[in-house]
Design a protein around this motif. Structure first.
Motif, short mmCIF file in Angstrom:
data_model
loop_
_atom_site.label_atom_id
_atom_site.label_comp_id
_atom_site.label_asym_id
_atom_site.label_seq_id
_atom_site.Cartn_x
_atom_site.Cartn_y
_atom_site.Cartn_z
N ASP A 296 40.95 32.24 44.93
CA ASP A 296 42.05 33.19 45.05
C ASP A 296 43.26 32.42 45.55
OD1 ASP A 296 43.12 35.68 44.80
OD2 ASP A 296 42.35 36.47 46.68
N THR A 322 44.47 33.89 38.70
CA THR A 322 44.14 34.35 40.06
C THR A 322 45.25 34.01 41.06
OG1 THR A 322 42.98 32.27 40.51
CG2 THR A 322 41.67 34.11 39.65
N SER A 361 44.02 39.17 40.51
CA SER A 361 44.01 38.69 39.13
C SER A 361 45.13 39.35 38.34
CB SER A 361 42.66 38.96 38.47
OG SER A 361 42.44 40.35 38.33
#
Length: 434
Positions: A296, A322, A361
């Motif tokens: 992330d 991401t 995302s």
């Protein structure tokens, strides 16, 4: 160890009595001196003296629970920085986690208190390196062999924080260690350098390559990038990194007490290497994108950026599904060293990102170039640089030949009777006997 009582004069009379400076001197420095552990290891590459420089690092251990399922964060620093500069960030991060976090940070080779690749005294204060990827080699060794965060089966989440030049180093680290870090913070990452003094990046890139490789002047400073300064950072508005005089003065304390951390402007070699290994739409690969998408990612871009190229950050975020791009309003290059209102907002935004469980995302709007497309573009630019060099060398050669003919031969240095006679005969003019 720094002498916390040995403080330099302040930039501003108000600074010494201000809350930022007081907190730093009375709370942050004593805390760091009491809890931080120091260590060192050899660089993975050799310096100009044939020996590996010594890398210095610090570790702020979790409070009584080291390695017991608590988060660990590794900091990858920017140009001319040191872990000594990040004491306030470490302090606040440690407090936010109530001491239950491991913090790791090393000084890159050729800056901070680490050893230098350019071992000779004449160039030891310059940020030179033979290959930009050497930064990443040391960083990966640090992560694998020193922090032990990959070997601890009971360790908690692993975070990576990369600032400025550290952002470009981080792209190599993440590619070499895909999936190791659950969350990655990119603070004003230097995917590409902005042009200097109005010179376009494409021109700067070509010139750096010629000066570094063809002329062998890679260790020389880039004009306009400044020679080695003293311990004091420039005051705003002459400072392009932060508008906060108080925090600049806190960094000046460390520079004053540790003169070795004061590094001069960038060199042609460093600039060439950072350009070769840059991360933009022409150079980012599917391998890099795939590695980042295993984590992330939070990318913090500063609104008033003037040191690194903001466009490259947006393009990176568009390519990595991401990656969340966030604009820090009102900030210069270093949002974590800005005025309180900017710095606190940025810090809180990072904490929200580190503690959230769901993964961000978005739809990818930019695809990395194929290997074939990249090879064609690289060949084109290389051919163009070679062509320009050939033309310049041809012009210089013609000028030299003309100069020699006019000044040397026609000037009489080699002007013997036979040569003069031939020239006169060809031209059909009479030559007086001397």
């Amino acid at each position: 160890m720094e002498k916390s009582s040995d403080l330099p004069p302040t930039l501003d009379k108000k600074t010494a009595s201000g809350p930022i400076y007081k907190r730093y001197v009375n709370d942050v420095i004593p805390w760091f001196d009491s809890v931080a552990k120091r260590g060192s290891f050899n660089s993975q590459t050799l310096g100009t003296d044939g020996r590996p420089p010594v890398i210095q690092y610090c570790h702020v251990p979790a409070k009584g629970r080291e390695g017991k399922n608590v988060p660990a964060i590794v900091f990858v620093l920017g140009w001319s920085e040191s872990f000594l500069k990040y004491k306030e960030i470490f302090y606040d991060l440690h407090k936010k986690y109530e001491g239950n976090i491991n913090i790791w940070c090393m000084d890159h080779c050729s800056q901070g208190i680490s050893g230098r690749w350019a071992a000779d005294d004449e160039y030891s204060d310059r940020g030179w390196n033979a290959d930009f990827r050497n930064y990443a080699k040391d960083q990966v060794h640090f992560i694998n062999e020193t922090t032990n965060i990959r070997k601890q089966k009971t360790s908690g989440p692993r975070f990576l924080f990369c600032h400025s030049m550290g952002g470009l180093v981080g792209t190599h680290v993440v590619t070499m260690l895909p999936g190791v870090f659950e969350k990655i913070v990119l603070s004003a990452p230097m995917f590409t350098v902005k042009g200097l003094d109005g010179v376009p990046f494409s021109v700067l890139r070509a010139v750096a390559q010629v000066v570094d490789r063809a002329l062998g002047k890679g260790k020389e400073w880039v004009p306009g990038a400044a020679s080695k300064p003293d311990h004091r950072c420039p005051e705003p508005p002459g400072n392009d990194t932060s508008n906060c005089i108080d925090r600049l003065e806190c960094w000046n304390i460390q520079r004053y007490q540790n003169p070795k951390v004061v590094v001069g402007g960038v060199t042609w070699g460093w600039l060439n290497q950072s350009n070769i290994h840059r991360c933009d739409p022409d150079t980012i690969t599917k391998e890099v994108v795939d590695a980042f998408e295993m984590s992330d990612v939070l990318l913090l871009s500063c609104e008033l950026e003037s040191i690194v190229e903001p466009k490259s950050m947006v393009e990176f975020a568009e390519a990595v599904g991401t990656c969340e791009w966030v604009n820090v309003e009102g900030s210069l290059h270093e949002a974590f060293f800005e005025r309180d209102e900017i710095r606190d907002w940025t810090f809180d935004r990072m904490m929200k990102f580190l503690k959230k469980k769901e993964k961000y995302s978005h739809e990818v709007t930019r695809k990395p170039p194929t290997r074939q497309t990249k090879m064609i573009k690289d060949t084109f630019w290389t051919s163009l640089v070679v062509l320009i060099l050939a033309i310049l060398l041809g012009l210089i050669s013609s000028h030299v030949r003309g100069f020699l003919f006019e000044k040397v031969i026609m000037g009489g240095v080699v002007g013997v009777d036979g040569v003069v006679g031939v020239v006169a005969g060809v031209e059909g003019i009479e030559v007086e006997e001397v």
